[in-house]
Design a protein around this motif. Structure first.
Motif, mmCIF file in Angstrom:
data_model
loop_
_atom_site.group_PDB
_atom_site.id
_atom_site.type_symbol
_atom_site.label_atom_id
_atom_site.label_comp_id
_atom_site.label_asym_id
_atom_site.label_seq_id
_atom_site.Cartn_x
_atom_site.Cartn_y
_atom_site.Cartn_z
ATOM 1 N N SER A 90 37.035 0.309 2.432
ATOM 2 C CA SER A 90 37.542 -0.714 1.523
ATOM 3 C C SER A 90 38.398 -1.665 2.177
ATOM 4 O O SER A 90 39.647 -1.876 2.083
ATOM 5 N N PRO A 91 37.912 -2.344 3.499
ATOM 6 C CA PRO A 91 38.934 -3.130 4.330
ATOM 7 C C PRO A 91 39.298 -4.376 3.522
ATOM 8 O O PRO A 91 38.857 -5.269 3.171
ATOM 9 N N GLY A 92 40.795 -4.457 3.489
ATOM 10 C CA GLY A 92 41.604 -5.618 3.004
ATOM 11 C C GLY A 92 41.778 -5.641 1.460
ATOM 12 O O GLY A 92 42.188 -6.483 0.847
ATOM 13 N N GLU A 93 40.969 -4.774 0.761
ATOM 14 C CA GLU A 93 41.020 -4.745 -0.726
ATOM 15 C C GLU A 93 41.779 -3.470 -1.368
ATOM 16 O O GLU A 93 41.635 -2.649 -0.991
ATOM 17 N N PRO A 94 42.738 -4.081 -2.017
ATOM 18 C CA PRO A 94 43.223 -2.795 -2.780
ATOM 19 C C PRO A 94 42.384 -1.941 -3.526
ATOM 20 O O PRO A 94 41.535 -2.250 -4.373
ATOM 21 N N ALA A 95 42.876 -0.765 -3.497
ATOM 22 C CA ALA A 95 41.671 0.281 -4.028
ATOM 23 C C ALA A 95 42.394 1.294 -5.087
ATOM 24 O O ALA A 95 43.752 1.394 -5.327
ATOM 25 N N LEU A 96 41.566 1.815 -6.025
ATOM 26 C CA LEU A 96 41.960 2.693 -7.012
ATOM 27 C C LEU A 96 42.038 4.067 -6.347
ATOM 28 O O LEU A 96 41.070 4.281 -5.641
ATOM 29 N N VAL A 97 42.906 4.976 -6.723
ATOM 30 C CA VAL A 97 42.873 6.196 -5.885
ATOM 31 C C VAL A 97 43.132 7.383 -7.067
ATOM 32 O O VAL A 97 43.930 7.123 -7.855
ATOM 33 N N PHE A 98 42.528 8.569 -7.083
ATOM 34 C CA PHE A 98 42.963 9.671 -7.820
ATOM 35 C C PHE A 98 42.875 10.740 -6.967
ATOM 36 O O PHE A 98 42.079 11.063 -6.064
ATOM 37 N N GLY A 99 43.988 11.577 -7.037
ATOM 38 C CA GLY A 99 44.320 12.931 -6.432
ATOM 39 C C GLY A 99 44.513 13.843 -7.425
ATOM 40 O O GLY A 99 45.122 13.805 -8.486
ATOM 41 N N ALA A 100 43.908 14.933 -7.094
ATOM 42 C CA ALA A 100 44.112 16.356 -7.873
ATOM 43 C C ALA A 100 44.989 17.143 -7.121
ATOM 44 O O ALA A 100 44.702 17.556 -5.886
ATOM 45 N N SER A 101 45.997 17.872 -7.727
ATOM 46 C CA SER A 101 46.893 18.854 -7.021
ATOM 47 C C SER A 101 47.478 18.570 -5.634
ATOM 48 O O SER A 101 48.170 17.700 -5.716
ATOM 49 N N SER A 102 47.316 19.153 -4.809
ATOM 50 C CA SER A 102 47.523 18.690 -3.213
ATOM 51 C C SER A 102 46.994 17.393 -3.133
ATOM 52 O O SER A 102 47.878 16.540 -2.210
ATOM 53 N N GLY A 103 45.871 16.999 -3.404
ATOM 54 C CA GLY A 103 45.605 15.672 -3.173
ATOM 55 C C GLY A 103 46.293 14.747 -3.905
ATOM 56 O O GLY A 103 46.320 13.346 -3.347
ATOM 57 N N ALA A 104 46.862 14.980 -5.066
ATOM 58 C CA ALA A 104 47.795 14.137 -5.750
ATOM 59 C C ALA A 104 49.122 13.843 -4.847
ATOM 60 O O ALA A 104 49.499 12.832 -5.079
ATOM 61 N N ILE A 105 49.343 14.883 -4.352
ATOM 62 C CA ILE A 105 50.523 14.805 -3.273
ATOM 63 C C ILE A 105 50.256 13.938 -2.132
ATOM 64 O O ILE A 105 51.084 12.791 -2.002
ATOM 65 N N ALA A 106 49.141 13.979 -1.712
ATOM 66 C CA ALA A 106 48.626 12.995 -0.751
ATOM 67 C C ALA A 106 48.691 11.667 -1.290
ATOM 68 O O ALA A 106 48.804 10.439 -0.361
ATOM 69 N N ALA A 107 48.093 11.527 -2.353
ATOM 70 C CA ALA A 107 47.951 10.131 -2.997
ATOM 71 C C ALA A 107 49.381 9.412 -3.393
ATOM 72 O O ALA A 107 49.530 8.339 -3.184
ATOM 73 N N LEU A 108 50.317 10.267 -3.756
ATOM 74 C CA LEU A 108 51.712 9.801 -4.075
ATOM 75 C C LEU A 108 52.536 9.222 -2.615
ATOM 76 O O LEU A 108 52.788 8.138 -2.822
ATOM 77 N N HIS A 109 52.197 10.091 -1.531
ATOM 78 C CA HIS A 109 52.632 9.512 -0.332
ATOM 79 C C HIS A 109 51.854 8.380 0.161
ATOM 80 O O HIS A 109 52.624 7.332 0.822
ATOM 81 N N LEU A 110 50.559 8.091 0.083
ATOM 82 C CA LEU A 110 49.704 7.071 0.358
ATOM 83 C C LEU A 110 50.298 5.783 -0.398
ATOM 84 O O LEU A 110 50.367 4.671 0.302
ATOM 85 N N LEU A 111 50.724 5.936 -1.531
ATOM 86 C CA LEU A 111 51.084 4.941 -2.321
ATOM 87 C C LEU A 111 52.586 4.424 -1.874
ATOM 88 O O LEU A 111 52.856 3.052 -1.847
ATOM 89 N N THR A 112 53.384 5.297 -1.447
ATOM 90 C CA THR A 112 54.593 5.022 -0.922
ATOM 91 C C THR A 112 54.592 4.317 0.615
ATOM 92 O O THR A 112 55.306 3.517 0.712
ATOM 93 N N THR A 113 53.781 4.802 1.070
ATOM 94 C CA THR A 113 53.541 4.197 2.407
ATOM 95 C C THR A 113 52.704 2.964 2.717
ATOM 96 O O THR A 113 52.918 2.219 3.715
ATOM 97 N N HIS A 114 51.643 2.697 1.882
ATOM 98 C CA HIS A 114 50.601 1.661 1.916
ATOM 99 C C HIS A 114 50.642 1.067 0.573
ATOM 100 O O HIS A 114 49.369 1.103 0.041
ATOM 101 N N PRO A 115 51.622 0.645 -0.082
ATOM 102 C CA PRO A 115 51.427 -0.035 -1.543
ATOM 103 C C PRO A 115 50.408 -1.089 -1.473
ATOM 104 O O PRO A 115 49.918 -1.545 -2.276
ATOM 105 N N GLU A 116 50.372 -1.966 -0.291
ATOM 106 C CA GLU A 116 49.612 -3.122 -0.297
ATOM 107 C C GLU A 116 48.387 -2.823 -0.292
ATOM 108 O O GLU A 116 47.427 -3.693 -0.772
ATOM 109 N N ARG A 117 47.935 -1.627 -0.298
ATOM 110 C CA ARG A 117 46.135 -1.347 -0.057
ATOM 111 C C ARG A 117 46.098 -0.492 -1.501
ATOM 112 O O ARG A 117 44.794 -0.152 -1.716
ATOM 113 N N ILE A 118 46.796 -0.208 -2.439
ATOM 114 C CA ILE A 118 46.764 0.288 -3.793
ATOM 115 C C ILE A 118 46.972 -0.434 -4.792
ATOM 116 O O ILE A 118 48.015 -1.135 -5.115
ATOM 117 N N ALA A 119 45.657 -0.555 -5.817
ATOM 118 C CA ALA A 119 45.970 -1.126 -6.897
ATOM 119 C C ALA A 119 46.264 -0.267 -8.077
ATOM 120 O O ALA A 119 47.096 -0.631 -9.107
#
Length: 280
Positions: A90-119
């Motif tokens: 999804s190059p250049g387009e803000p994305a939707l992300v769902f994370g479960a359990s440890s995947g949700a932790i990865a999603a939280l870190h993704l949001l804080t480090t690359h907020p421009e890529r996350i809708a």
């Protein structure tokens, strides 16, 4: 049912297996626990009617191989893997992300480090125990699990871990969680194969992770914290509820317990759609 597009992505220290289905706004599903892409079998096809749905096996799990099988695992690296998936699919387009359990932790870190890529991020029961007032007690639990794993083996360590996650005086929840759909039950062999890596590498790293609360506060309009309707009082639920409170947001309840997306796929998928639509 349409066959997914299957591919592999080379990242630092690993090769990731991924799958893509459907058309529409891009949605990345990040699995947790011992699950890989297959843990979303119950919801991915339905979601693909509305979204371009991508999921993958996290590094070291199932079909995603590590260059060094003994390498220590870090939340930041797993989050970077998710970012690389976004850059590829999804190059250049803000994305939707769902994370479960440890995947949700990865999603939280993704949001804080690359907020421009996350809708929008929907994080279901991230076990961020470091946010809890009794975090020291849970650090001791994780140390006990690791010590038991080293000295007694996998299943005794899992018994310690499971007991630490449960709510006080809970004797009914495990029985309820055993009623899995056939496709989920068929994954039991792969789940068992992933368990040593999960207990030895993922648990100590992810459950010692402290999210950047201040950063998340500024991004809370793009974040949904969710908990299982049936897991109130359990450790991952408590962590999610406390995080939502710290961020001043309302905890959204999804059907089932910690693995509600497996035990209640249709209802879970519908609520996930509603949580995601708010961002479109």
């Amino acid at each position: 049912m349409t066959d997914p597009i299957i591919g592999s992505l080379r990242v630092n220290g690993a090769t990731l297996h991924y799958e893509v289905r459907g058309q529409g706004p891009f949605l990345l599903l990040i699995p947790g626990g011992t699950g890989g892409a297959a843990s979303f079998d119950g919801i991915a096809e339905d979601l693909a009617a509305e979204y371009s749905v991508a999921t993958y096996d996290p590094r070291g799990m199932s079909r995603s191989t590590l260059d060094d099988p003994d390498a220590e695992q870090h939340v930041a690296e797993h989050a970077d893997d998710a970012f690389r998936m976004l850059e590829l699919l999804s190059p250049g387009e803000p994305a939707l992300v769902f994370g479960a359990s440890s995947g949700a932790i990865a999603a939280l870190h993704l949001l804080t480090t690359h907020p421009e890529r996350i809708a929008r991020v929907v994080a279901h029961e991230p076990p961020v125990v470091e946010v809890l007032p009794d975090a020291a007690e849970h650090r001791a639990l994780i140390a006990h699990v690791q010590d038991t794993f080293r000295t007694q083996g996998l299943m005794p360590a899992m018994a310690v871990f499971a007991a630490g996650l449960k709510k006080d005086s809970d004797t009914t929840e495990p029985k309820a969680e055993l009623k899995l759909p056939p496709r989920a039950a068929a994954r039991a062999e792969q789940t068992m194969a992933n368990l040593p890596y999960f207990v030895g590498r993922i648990v100590p790293s992810f459950m010692s992770y402290a999210p950047d609360i201040r950063r998340l506060e500024g991004l809370s309009d793009r974040l949904v914290i969710a908990g299982g309707q049936d897991s109130r009082g359990e450790l991952p639920y408590r962590s999610a509820a406390f995080l939502a409170e710290r961020l001043g947001t309302e905890l959204q309840h999804f059907p089932g317990g910690h693995i509600g997306l497996t035990t209640h796929p249709a209802e879970f998928g519908e609520l996930l759609r509603k949580a995601l639509r708010a961002s479109i």
